[in-house]
Design a protein around this motif. Sequence first.
Motif, PDB file in Angstrom:
ATOM      1  N   PHE A 121       0.837  -1.215   0.000  1.00 15.85           N
ATOM      2  CA  PHE A 121       0.000   0.000   0.000  1.00 15.85           C
ATOM      3  C   PHE A 121       0.871   1.264   0.000  1.00 15.85           C
ATOM      4  N   SER A 122       1.883   1.253   0.858  1.00 14.68           N
ATOM      5  CA  SER A 122       2.771   2.418   0.963  1.00 14.68           C
ATOM      6  C   SER A 122       3.493   2.677  -0.352  1.00 14.68           C
ATOM      7  N   PHE A 123       3.938   1.581  -1.003  1.00 22.54           N
ATOM      8  CA  PHE A 123       4.660   1.746  -2.258  1.00 22.54           C
ATOM      9  C   PHE A 123       3.770   2.265  -3.385  1.00 22.54           C
ATOM     10  N   ILE A 124       2.524   1.865  -3.381  1.00 25.78           N
ATOM     11  CA  ILE A 124       1.597   2.409  -4.388  1.00 25.78           C
ATOM     12  C   ILE A 124       1.476   3.929  -4.222  1.00 25.78           C
ATOM     13  N   LEU A 125       1.316   4.378  -2.971  1.00 23.09           N
ATOM     14  CA  LEU A 125       1.217   5.815  -2.702  1.00 23.09           C
ATOM     15  C   LEU A 125       2.538   6.520  -2.977  1.00 23.09           C
ATOM     16  N   LEU A 126       3.646   5.883  -2.555  1.00 18.95           N
ATOM     17  CA  LEU A 126       4.952   6.514  -2.745  1.00 18.95           C
ATOM     18  C   LEU A 126       5.337   6.615  -4.220  1.00 18.95           C
ATOM     19  N   SER A 127       4.986   5.603  -5.012  1.00 16.51           N
ATOM     20  CA  SER A 127       5.303   5.655  -6.445  1.00 16.51           C
ATOM     21  C   SER A 127       4.551   6.796  -7.120  1.00 16.51           C
ATOM     22  N   GLN A 128       3.299   7.005  -6.690  1.00 14.52           N
ATOM     23  CA  GLN A 128       2.546   8.139  -7.224  1.00 14.52           C
ATOM     24  C   GLN A 128       3.181   9.462  -6.804  1.00 14.52           C
TER      25      GLN A 128
END
Length: 588
Positions: free
Chosen positions: A288-295
Motif C-alpha cells: 500500500f505504501s509503495f503504491i502511494l509513494l510511487s505516485q
Amino acid sequence: MDKESGKAFDMRLFKRLMRHTKPYSLTFYGVAFAAILLSVFAVLTPILVGDIVDVAIKNKDAEKLLNLILIMSAVLLGEVLSQLSFNYYANWLGESVIRDIRIALFKHMIGFRMKYFDGSSIGVLVTRAVADMQRIGEIFSQGFFVIVSDLLKMFVVAGVMLAMNWRLSLIVFAILPLLLYATRLFQKAMKVAFIEVRTQVSNLNSFVQERLTGMKIVQLFNREKLEREKFRAINAKHKNAWLKTVWYNSIFFPIAEIVSSITIGLIVWYGGVQNVTGISQEEYGTIFSFILLSQMLFRPLRQIADKFNTLQMGMVAANRVFKILDTNSSIEDNGELEMKEIQGNISFKDVRFGYLEDEEVLHGISFEVKAGETIAIVGATGAGKSTIINLLNRFYEINSGIIAIDGIDIKTFRLSSLRTKIAVVLQDVFLFADTIANNISLKEKSISLETIEQAAKEIGVHEFISSLPGGYQYNVKERGSMLSSGQRQLIAFLRAYVSNPSILVLDEATSSVDTYSEQLIQKATEKITEGRTSIIIAHRLATIKKADKILVMDAGEIIETGTHKELLEKGGYYKSLYEAQFLAEEVA
C-alpha cells in the motif's frame, strides 16, 4: 527568436533574476523552509498508512489504530499549513519582485531618447511591461519554488522507498528513466514552442494597439475588411503557436499516466506473487505504501515538466525585459548645472544632425535668439523646423556643433533642469484620460487650481473651460477625444503658461484649428510670449508678422533671415511662400 532558445536553462539569466529577491531574503528562505516541511509531511502519510495496515488492522489493535489516525491527522494539518504558507508567500515574493522590476523598466523607458521610440513598437513595449512581467512573477509562484519542492519530495520519497523495501524500489526505479527521458524531450520542445508563443503575443498586441489608435484612419479610408483579414492571419499564427504547446501536453501527460499505471501494476503483481508463492512475505502495508509513494515520485515529475514550462516561459519573458533594461538609449544626463534664473539667450553654432547616421537633416545650422525676442521659423515640410525644437530640448543628440543658452552649452545643464525652463506647445496635442485641471498641471503639486484659473483668465480661455460640464474637473477621456483640436490647443497653451517657462516654443500651434479657436490662440500667444524668449514654428505666415526675426529654412539650411517686411522686400523664397499662401487663402 532569442539566441537562448536552444538552451534548456540560462543560469546567467536566472542568477540575475534571483538578485532581485535580496530585499526579500527572509521571505525567500521562509518559502524554502516551507518546501522542506512539505516534503517531510508528504512522505509521512504513506508510511503511516503502511503502519495502519500492518500493525493496527492486521493485529486488530484498536488503540494503535486510533493513535496512528491521530498522528496522521496532525501530519495532514501540518501539510495543509505548510502548503498554505508555501503558496501565499511564493506568490507574494513573485509579485514583489515584478513590482520592483516593472518600476525599474518604466523608469528606464521614460528616460529613452525619442530615437528609440521612433523605431520601436509601442504594442511590444506594453507587452514587455505588462504580460511579460506577469510571466516573470510565475517563475516564483508556479515555477522555481514548486520545482525545488517537488525535486526535494522526490529525493525524500526515493530514500524512504529504499529503506522500506529495496526489491520493490528497483521496480519503480527501473521505470523512472523512461519517464525522465520523455520529460526531457517534452521540456525541450516546449522551450521552443513558448518562445514562438511570446513572439506571436507581442505581434498580436502590437497590431491591435496600432489599429485601435489609428481607428479613424482605418474607417476613413474604408480599410476595415483589409484589417480584418490581417488580424485573422495574425490571430491564426497566435492560435497555432498555442496549439503547438497543447499538442505537446496532449502527448506527454497521457504517456506519463500510462507509465505511472504500469508501475502500480508491477508493484501489485510482484508483491502479490511473492506472497502467493511464498517466495517472500511482502507486507501488505508495504505494498500500500509503495503504491502511494510511487505516485508521489511520478506525480512531481509530471508537474515538474509542466512547471518547468512555466519557468522557461518566465525566463523567456525575463530575457526580453532585461534586454530593454540593458538597452543604452538614454540621453546622457551628465550635466551638473541647475538652470535657475536665466535670461533666455539661445544660440545654435554650426549644428549638424541626422535621425539616421547616413542621412543628415540639419547641415551646419547657426543662429542666435536674444533674451525676450520672438523668432519664427518657416519653411516647407521636411525643411528641419521641428528638428530644431527637438534638439533644443535634447530629445536627440546632435552630431556636431553647440547649442547654448545664455552662452552655456545645454549639455552642462541637468536634463530635468533644462526641460523645466522650456515649454513646448505642439501641433498634435496629447492629453491624458484625466481632468482638464490635471492635464494642465500634470499633477505638479506646486500648481494649484486657483493658479490654473487665474492663468486661464489671463490668456482668455477661462470662459471656454467653464462652459464644459464640470469645468476644470471635466474628464477629456483618452487623448482628449472629448475636445476639438482647437480646444486641445488652448489646453496646451494653458499648460505651457502655468509652468512659467523662460523659453517658449510653439510648434505649428495654429495650423489645424477653426477661426474662433485661432483668435483665442492668437490672444493667448501674445500673452504667454510677453517678456519671454519665444520660438514659433509657423505654417500660416500671417501669424508671424510681428516676430522680431524670421528664419527661412529649406532642406536643412537657413537660407534667409530678417523681419517680415525685410523678407518681403528681398523678394526671395519667403516672399514666394507668402504670396502662394495668400493667393491660396483668397481662392478659398
